[in-house]
Design a protein around this motif. Structure first.
Motif, mmCIF file in Angstrom:
data_model
loop_
_atom_site.group_PDB
_atom_site.id
_atom_site.type_symbol
_atom_site.label_atom_id
_atom_site.label_comp_id
_atom_site.label_asym_id
_atom_site.label_seq_id
_atom_site.Cartn_x
_atom_site.Cartn_y
_atom_site.Cartn_z
ATOM 1 N N ASP A 1 0.844 -1.190 0.000
ATOM 2 C CA ASP A 1 0.000 0.000 0.000
ATOM 3 C C ASP A 1 0.882 1.243 0.000
ATOM 4 O OD1 ASP A 1 -2.462 -1.416 0.133
ATOM 5 O OD2 ASP A 1 -2.128 -1.754 2.265
ATOM 6 N N ARG A 2 1.915 1.211 0.845
ATOM 7 C CA ARG A 2 2.922 2.269 0.854
ATOM 8 C C ARG A 2 4.298 1.653 1.067
ATOM 9 N NH1 ARG A 2 2.540 6.735 4.894
ATOM 10 N NH2 ARG A 2 1.782 5.102 6.286
ATOM 11 N N ILE A 3 5.320 2.419 0.681
ATOM 12 C CA ILE A 3 6.708 1.966 0.763
ATOM 13 C C ILE A 3 7.544 3.059 1.418
ATOM 14 C CG2 ILE A 3 8.767 1.313 -0.576
ATOM 15 C CD1 ILE A 3 6.821 0.465 -2.833
ATOM 16 N N ALA A 4 8.458 2.643 2.297
ATOM 17 C CA ALA A 4 9.497 3.542 2.790
ATOM 18 C C ALA A 4 10.818 3.067 2.203
ATOM 19 C CB ALA A 4 9.558 3.536 4.313
ATOM 20 N N VAL A 5 11.462 3.907 1.403
ATOM 21 C CA VAL A 5 12.767 3.563 0.825
ATOM 22 C C VAL A 5 13.831 4.039 1.811
ATOM 23 C CG1 VAL A 5 14.326 3.803 -1.125
ATOM 24 C CG2 VAL A 5 11.855 3.827 -1.498
ATOM 25 N N MET A 6 14.666 3.112 2.272
ATOM 26 C CA MET A 6 15.668 3.413 3.281
ATOM 27 C C MET A 6 17.068 3.427 2.681
ATOM 28 S SD MET A 6 14.357 1.387 6.703
ATOM 29 C CE MET A 6 15.742 2.090 7.628
ATOM 30 N N ASN A 7 17.925 4.256 3.271
ATOM 31 C CA ASN A 7 19.320 4.360 2.852
ATOM 32 C C ASN A 7 20.134 4.817 4.050
ATOM 33 O OD1 ASN A 7 21.669 4.558 1.267
ATOM 34 N ND2 ASN A 7 21.222 6.688 0.740
ATOM 35 N N ALA A 8 21.134 4.009 4.412
ATOM 36 C CA ALA A 8 22.069 4.367 5.484
ATOM 37 C C ALA A 8 21.358 4.741 6.777
ATOM 38 C CB ALA A 8 22.983 5.514 5.029
ATOM 39 N N GLY A 9 20.346 3.946 7.149
ATOM 40 C CA GLY A 9 19.680 4.144 8.429
ATOM 41 C C GLY A 9 18.590 5.181 8.453
ATOM 42 N N ARG A 10 18.330 5.819 7.308
ATOM 43 C CA ARG A 10 17.304 6.854 7.246
ATOM 44 C C ARG A 10 16.291 6.545 6.155
ATOM 45 N NH1 ARG A 10 21.917 10.402 8.099
ATOM 46 N NH2 ARG A 10 21.709 11.483 10.104
ATOM 47 N N ILE A 11 15.125 7.149 6.275
ATOM 48 C CA ILE A 11 14.102 7.037 5.237
ATOM 49 C C ILE A 11 14.318 8.139 4.215
ATOM 50 C CG2 ILE A 11 11.638 7.222 4.739
ATOM 51 C CD1 ILE A 11 11.081 5.951 7.455
ATOM 52 N N GLU A 12 14.518 7.734 2.966
ATOM 53 C CA GLU A 12 14.683 8.706 1.878
ATOM 54 C C GLU A 12 13.335 9.220 1.386
ATOM 55 O OE1 GLU A 12 17.411 9.551 -0.490
ATOM 56 O OE2 GLU A 12 18.977 8.851 0.879
ATOM 57 N N GLN A 13 12.334 8.330 1.331
ATOM 58 C CA GLN A 13 11.023 8.728 0.823
ATOM 59 C C GLN A 13 9.975 7.721 1.252
ATOM 60 O OE1 GLN A 13 10.947 9.458 -3.417
ATOM 61 N NE2 GLN A 13 8.723 9.672 -3.518
ATOM 62 N N ILE A 14 8.779 8.210 1.551
ATOM 63 C CA ILE A 14 7.621 7.376 1.830
ATOM 64 C C ILE A 14 6.539 7.731 0.820
ATOM 65 C CG2 ILE A 14 5.818 6.754 3.484
ATOM 66 C CD1 ILE A 14 7.722 7.519 5.726
ATOM 67 N N GLY A 15 5.919 6.721 0.236
ATOM 68 C CA GLY A 15 4.839 6.999 -0.707
ATOM 69 C C GLY A 15 4.205 5.727 -1.208
ATOM 70 N N THR A 16 3.176 5.885 -2.009
ATOM 71 C CA THR A 16 2.566 4.732 -2.679
ATOM 72 C C THR A 16 3.552 4.197 -3.715
ATOM 73 O OG1 THR A 16 1.593 6.057 -4.455
ATOM 74 C CG2 THR A 16 0.300 5.788 -2.414
ATOM 75 N N PRO A 17 3.351 2.966 -4.199
ATOM 76 C CA PRO A 17 4.245 2.464 -5.254
ATOM 77 C C PRO A 17 4.322 3.404 -6.452
ATOM 78 C CG PRO A 17 2.980 0.659 -4.350
ATOM 79 C CD PRO A 17 2.443 1.904 -3.705
ATOM 80 N N GLY A 18 3.186 3.983 -6.862
ATOM 81 C CA GLY A 18 3.197 4.909 -7.986
ATOM 82 C C GLY A 18 4.010 6.156 -7.704
ATOM 83 N N GLU A 19 3.889 6.705 -6.503
ATOM 84 C CA GLU A 19 4.655 7.905 -6.138
ATOM 85 C C GLU A 19 6.143 7.616 -6.100
ATOM 86 O OE1 GLU A 19 1.209 10.026 -3.356
ATOM 87 O OE2 GLU A 19 2.715 8.713 -2.462
ATOM 88 N N ILE A 20 6.511 6.474 -5.533
ATOM 89 C CA ILE A 20 7.931 6.119 -5.427
ATOM 90 C C ILE A 20 8.546 5.940 -6.813
ATOM 91 C CG2 ILE A 20 9.542 4.328 -4.666
ATOM 92 C CD1 ILE A 20 8.532 5.992 -2.344
ATOM 93 N N TYR A 21 7.833 5.255 -7.703
ATOM 94 C CA TYR A 21 8.396 4.946 -9.021
ATOM 95 C C TYR A 21 8.343 6.142 -9.970
ATOM 96 C CZ TYR A 21 9.395 2.376 -13.327
ATOM 97 O OH TYR A 21 9.969 1.941 -14.495
ATOM 98 N N GLU A 22 7.236 6.861 -9.968
ATOM 99 C CA GLU A 22 7.050 7.928 -10.955
ATOM 100 C C GLU A 22 7.581 9.274 -10.503
ATOM 101 O OE1 GLU A 22 2.886 7.926 -11.829
ATOM 102 O OE2 GLU A 22 2.875 5.755 -12.251
#
Length: 354
Positions: A206-227
């Motif tokens: 439903d939603r994704i948090a993309v993580m990098n080096a211990g932090r969240i880079e972005q939270i959003g729906t799959p469409g928001e993350i990809y597009e």
């Protein structure tokens, strides 16, 4: 059978292993009944975050709440969670039914109810005919179903899944992720899923948090993350991305003057005058046209690779940068030929260059 739901909230969560800060002051709110995925490369802190929610990693700071209750310092057995491990963690000396029943016995659930709930969960995951077998007599996919049934039988408010499909082959992963999402939709329990596989995250969440080096880079729906990725890291980690450098100008709406030699007008995008930016275009939104065609960017076709369901083309622009194009048909041009690269500007997205 309905399972109660509970939202999960992390407030300034910090997890350290000695001098290493694996999770850095994370704030996150997961809604009740949501299928939420923590996505990122190995070592980014996603599994540590999941272990902290489940009580298997001790936070160095911050709070963890489930259903509004502070569970930061509760042991795993007292939390409204159940954890499905990557390696299944089934007891080899127990039958399938005994593995699934184990948590209920520890909770002293009456024998009649235990049997009824075990059979119901085995049927839910398609393992009702395997109750008497041992884990060593099952395939990897079957063991994963048993591990899932063992978690669900306890009716957790929050289900925690730590890369449960990573050890399976491609076809089994594809089948089980569809089944897992269907089960989650059916029971409605809040689910936190950890993976490094972008296709799993995009297809299940439903939603994704993309993580990098211990932090969240972005939270959003799959469409928001990809597009509409918000950083270069997200653009490059989730799918393939062509990132064309340029400089913003805002004389008549936002335009991007690309280093490759063209100006692209972008309705609705925002960037300060003169800022260095990257124009992100996914390879499937680019197309190859013959040299001499109107518009597009001058390029040279470098390589064409057949990958089954499409052809992947590599082209070099005048400024030396390379772009990737995905298209169904094999191009009529041969490597080394001049060409032009065109794309739909409505599919392009601007991100900061830094």
């Amino acid at each position: 059978m309905s399972i109660s739901q509970a939202g999960v909230e992390l407030r300034s969560l910090v997890c350290r292993y000695g001098p290493v800060e694996a999770v850095r002051s994370m704030d996150l709110a997961i809604a009740p009944g949501e299928f939420f995925t923590l996505l990122g490369p190995s070592g980014c802190g996603k599994s540590t975050t999941l272990q902290a929610i489940g009580g298997f990693a001790r936070p160095s700071g911050g709070q963890i709440l489930a259903g509004g209750e502070d569970i930061t310092h509760l042991p795993p057995a007292r939390r409204p969670t159940n954890y499905v491990f990557q390696n299944y963690a089934l007891f080899p000396h127990m039958s399938v039914a005994e593995n699934v029943e184990y948590g209920l016995k520890r909770r002293k659930v009456p024998a009649g109810e235990r049997r009824q709930r075990v059979l119901a969960e085995l049927e839910r995951v398609g393992m009702q005919g395997f109750a008497g077998r041992r884990p060593t007599q099952l395939s990897g996919g079957q063991q994963q179903r048993v591990a899932l049934a063992r978690a669900l039988v306890n009716r957790p408010a929050v289900l925690l899944l730590d890369e449960p499909l990573s050890a399976l082959d491609f076809l089994m992963r594809k089948q089980l992720r569809e089944e897992l999402k269907a089960i989650q939709r059916d029971i409605g329990t809040t689910t936190v899923f950890v993976t490094h596989d972008q296709s799993e995250a995009l297809s299940m969440s439903d939603r994704i948090a993309v993580m990098n080096a211990g932090r969240i880079e972005q939270i959003g729906t799959p469409g928001e993350i990809y597009e509409r990725p918000q950083s270069r890291f997200v653009a490059e980690f989730v799918g393939s991305a062509n990132l064309l450098p340029g400089r913003a100008t805002v004389a008549d709406g936002l335009s991007l003057v690309l280093d490759a030699g063209i100006t692209v007008c972008l309705a609705g995008a925002l960037a300060p005058e003169g800022q260095r930016c990257l124009l992100m275009v996914r390879p499937e939104h680019m197309r190859l046209v013959e040299d001499g065609a109107a518009g597009g960017i001058a390029a040279t076709l470098a390589k064409c690779t057949y990958v089954g369901d499409h052809h992947e083309l590599l082209a070099t622009l005048a400024d030396g940068s390379a772009v990737t194009i995905k298209q169904q048909d094999r191009p009529s041009l041969t490597p080394g030929a001049p060409c032009r690269i065109a794309f739909d500007e409505t599919k392009a997205h601007v991100i900061p260059a830094s």
